[in-house]
Design an enzyme around this catalytic site. Sequence first.
Site, short mmCIF file in Angstrom:
data_model
loop_
_atom_site.label_atom_id
_atom_site.label_comp_id
_atom_site.label_asym_id
_atom_site.label_seq_id
_atom_site.Cartn_x
_atom_site.Cartn_y
_atom_site.Cartn_z
N GLY A 244 0.83 -0.80 0.12
CA GLY A 244 -0.11 0.15 0.13
C GLY A 244 0.57 1.18 -0.17
N GLY B 16 0.87 -9.29 -3.07
CA GLY B 16 0.90 -10.82 -3.86
C GLY B 16 2.60 -10.79 -4.83
N ASP C 276 1.33 1.55 9.50
CA ASP C 276 0.85 1.41 10.41
C ASP C 276 1.60 1.32 11.87
OD1 ASP C 276 -1.57 1.38 9.51
OD2 ASP C 276 -1.55 -1.35 9.33
N MET D 143 -6.23 3.89 9.59
CA MET D 143 -5.45 3.05 9.16
C MET D 143 -4.60 2.19 10.72
SD MET D 143 -4.89 5.22 6.80
CE MET D 143 -3.39 6.60 6.89
N GLY D 144 -4.30 1.24 10.98
CA GLY D 144 -3.85 0.02 12.09
C GLY D 144 -4.55 -1.11 11.67
N ARG D 145 -3.84 -1.84 10.98
CA ARG D 145 -4.40 -3.35 10.55
C ARG D 145 -4.70 -3.79 11.72
NH1 ARG D 145 -5.51 -5.99 6.14
NH2 ARG D 145 -4.53 -4.68 4.78
N GLU E 112 -8.88 0.50 11.89
CA GLU E 112 -9.37 -0.32 11.35
C GLU E 112 -9.20 -1.87 11.41
OE1 GLU E 112 -7.62 -1.23 7.57
OE2 GLU E 112 -5.75 0.00 8.04
#
Length: 434
Positions: A83, A150, A205, A248-250, A304
Amino acid sequence: MFQIESIGKPSFKSPLNLSTVKGDNIFNFIDDADTLVHDLSLEAYNNCLANNVSPECLIKGGPRQHLYFDPKKTRAAIVTCGGLCPGINNVIRSTVMALHYYYDIKEVLGIPYGYEGLDPSKGHHLIKLTPDYVKEIHQFGGTILGSSRGAQDVGVMVDTLVDNQIDILFTIGGDGTLKGCNAIGEEIQRRDLEISVVGIPKTIDNDIDIIDKSFGFETSFDIASPILRDAHNEAIGAYNGVTIVKLMGRDSGFIAASAALAMPVVNFVLIPEMNFELHGTNGFLEALKKRLKEKHHAVVVVAEGAGQHLFKKEDILKDASGNVQHNDIGILLRDTIASYFSDILPVAVKYIDPSYIVRSAAANSSDSIFCSSLAFMAVHGAMAGKTKFVVGRVNNNMVYLPITAVTKKRKKINLEGEFWFSVLQSTGQPHSLR
């Protein structure tokens, strides 16, 4: 744990006119014997004394007196993956400039659209990167090389490096990118090739383990701060106004927490590290109700990846990089708050998701400086023949780390630590929402 691999013994004299003598007011070359203790705590020190062992040390980053690669014959390449993040173009620019002006390397190639650019069947063409080509790109967000997610065939990627006579590959990306870089390095070693692979950690992040911070992180909450200010204005503009801002912040909540500290108008911060509940006596909704009855407005910041345990357990979906695709906690909060208060209080709920604006921004001044430092240190290490390493700041010093050391786990906020306590003090939210 922190041993850095090398593809051979350095034998070429560095073209940099630096010193080896302290006290002459000229920067000194860095030697591999220049190491820094990783764990600075008294507990770790006493443990080493008690067990008669040496502390774990990190190799200091910087220019070496001798190089493995002959600058006159060296060809480098740069790839950006994953990203977007503020500062990518800064890193590209500084890497090109350092290779060209410090080491007089004429051939630097840009690999388009991430690792898939190393697969000829995708139809992308390598880009020649010159100082003139990159001289102004630091003023813009995104990446001039493009990006993708990917995995690609490692063998094909190494074939492309060989076919294009690339000696050094700089990879700019997060956890998946770094693991891919390490896999490329292992295939290179299996073939007994003399190609160095270097990782420059990129994750907005700030969740790369061990290192103090990753580039783009400071810009992210810098950009988010005025958004929170405006969210507060929106909330106080209505009776019982509630504004939810998703950042954001997976897996880690550093951006949400830091933005709330930088713009102290936030009343609740919800992060992935918290196992909070919505309902119940001590749940979030009861705490929000108390806030609204007292102040008649509230600003909620949510990362998130927070609250994923609140969703029904379905088959886990992953994106092309292997990251779990999270459910939208922002939408869930918006709808649940509206439903919960429908028979209790009149509320006006607004939901803001500025994620793509934040991650596409140009780097601020602090990140710009940091990006240049990372790029310069990466170039110095690569030219000395070091491979399968990342460059990062640890204990406020620039060091080299094995890729495998920083990809074992994600860095997370310690809920018992001073940083999170500062967030609780700023927001006034309860220590637990369960």
